[in-house]
Design a protein around this motif. Structure first.
Motif, PDB file in Angstrom:
ATOM      1  N   GLU A  75      22.368  -9.594  80.210  1.00 58.81           N
ATOM      2  CA  GLU A  75      23.086 -10.097  79.040  1.00 58.81           C
ATOM      3  C   GLU A  75      22.481  -9.567  77.742  1.00 58.81           C
ATOM      4  N   GLN A  76      21.160  -9.491  77.678  1.00 60.74           N
ATOM      5  CA  GLN A  76      20.491  -8.948  76.493  1.00 60.74           C
ATOM      6  C   GLN A  76      20.908  -7.493  76.261  1.00 60.74           C
ATOM      7  N   MET A  77      20.930  -6.707  77.329  1.00 57.29           N
ATOM      8  CA  MET A  77      21.288  -5.293  77.197  1.00 57.29           C
ATOM      9  C   MET A  77      22.759  -5.122  76.821  1.00 57.29           C
ATOM     10  N   ILE A  78      23.602  -5.967  77.369  1.00 55.74           N
ATOM     11  CA  ILE A  78      25.028  -5.902  77.042  1.00 55.74           C
ATOM     12  C   ILE A  78      25.241  -6.215  75.562  1.00 55.74           C
ATOM     13  N   LYS A  79      24.559  -7.237  75.041  1.00 59.13           N
ATOM     14  CA  LYS A  79      24.681  -7.589  73.626  1.00 59.13           C
ATOM     15  C   LYS A  79      24.189  -6.456  72.726  1.00 59.13           C
ATOM     16  N   MET A  80      23.131  -5.779  73.162  1.00 55.27           N
ATOM     17  CA  MET A  80      22.537  -4.729  72.338  1.00 55.27           C
ATOM     18  C   MET A  80      23.352  -3.441  72.331  1.00 55.27           C
ATOM     19  N   TYR A  81      23.914  -3.061  73.484  1.00 56.50           N
ATOM     20  CA  TYR A  81      24.444  -1.701  73.608  1.00 56.50           C
ATOM     21  C   TYR A  81      25.894  -1.581  74.057  1.00 56.50           C
ATOM     22  N   ASN A  82      26.535  -2.652  74.445  1.00 58.09           N
ATOM     23  CA  ASN A  82      27.861  -2.524  75.033  1.00 58.09           C
ATOM     24  C   ASN A  82      28.896  -2.031  74.034  1.00 58.09           C
ATOM     25  N   GLY A  83      30.077  -1.890  74.516  1.00 62.29           N
ATOM     26  CA  GLY A  83      31.195  -1.352  73.762  1.00 62.29           C
ATOM     27  C   GLY A  83      31.981  -0.451  74.689  1.00 62.29           C
TER      28      GLY A  83
END
Length: 150
Positions: A75-83
């Motif tokens: 979830e942390q990585m998704i918030k930081m880099y997703n799109g």
């Protein structure tokens, strides 16, 4: 005949180490550049379970702790880099080097993005390298992110 490689499905293998933030960042940059689907993979490594019958935690508690760590990391990585246009999350249990290859095959990944801790000497000899194993055994290209990447 050589099989044509497609980079439309990118599997990014991560764990909770600081190196994995760099791996996710580079992996998502590749995803965005290629307008690809992405899957984040966090293998719940059973060898990291801490069970102590006398003082706790129990096996069930340890499993829940590891699963929670995996979910929070993803979830942390998704918030930081997703799109990305399409994102999948996988949290299989087992040995990371095997589960990375299994997931890549089952999900039909076109490329695997994985980080390395850069271990050398005795540490590398005894622990081995998951990235090295994946590179040697994968049926698709593997992008290895070294720890020096900023």
């Amino acid at each position: 005949m050589v099989q044509e490689t497609t980079f439309k499905r990118i599997l990014i293998a991560v764990d909770s180490s600081p190196f994995s933030l760099k791996t996710a960042k580079v992996g998502f940059q590749l995803v965005h550049a290629l307008d690809a689907e992405v899957a984040l993979l966090y293998v719940i490594d059973r060898t990291k379970e801490s069970v102590n019958i006398e003082t706790g935690p129990t096996r069930e508690q340890s499993e829940m702790i590891l699963l929670k760590e995996a979910q929070e990391t993803l979830e942390q990585m998704i918030k930081m880099y997703n799109g990305a246009k399409q994102l999948y999350k996988f949290t299989p249990e087992g040995f990371p080097k095997e589960e990375i290859l299994n997931t890549a095959k089952e999900w039909e990944a076109g490329v695997i993005v994985i980080g390395t801790h850069g271990r050398t000497g005795l540490s590398h000899f005894f622990q081995g390298s998951i990235a090295e194993y994946v590179v040697k055994h994968a049926n698709v290209p593997v992008l290895v992110i070294p720890p020096q990447i900023k």
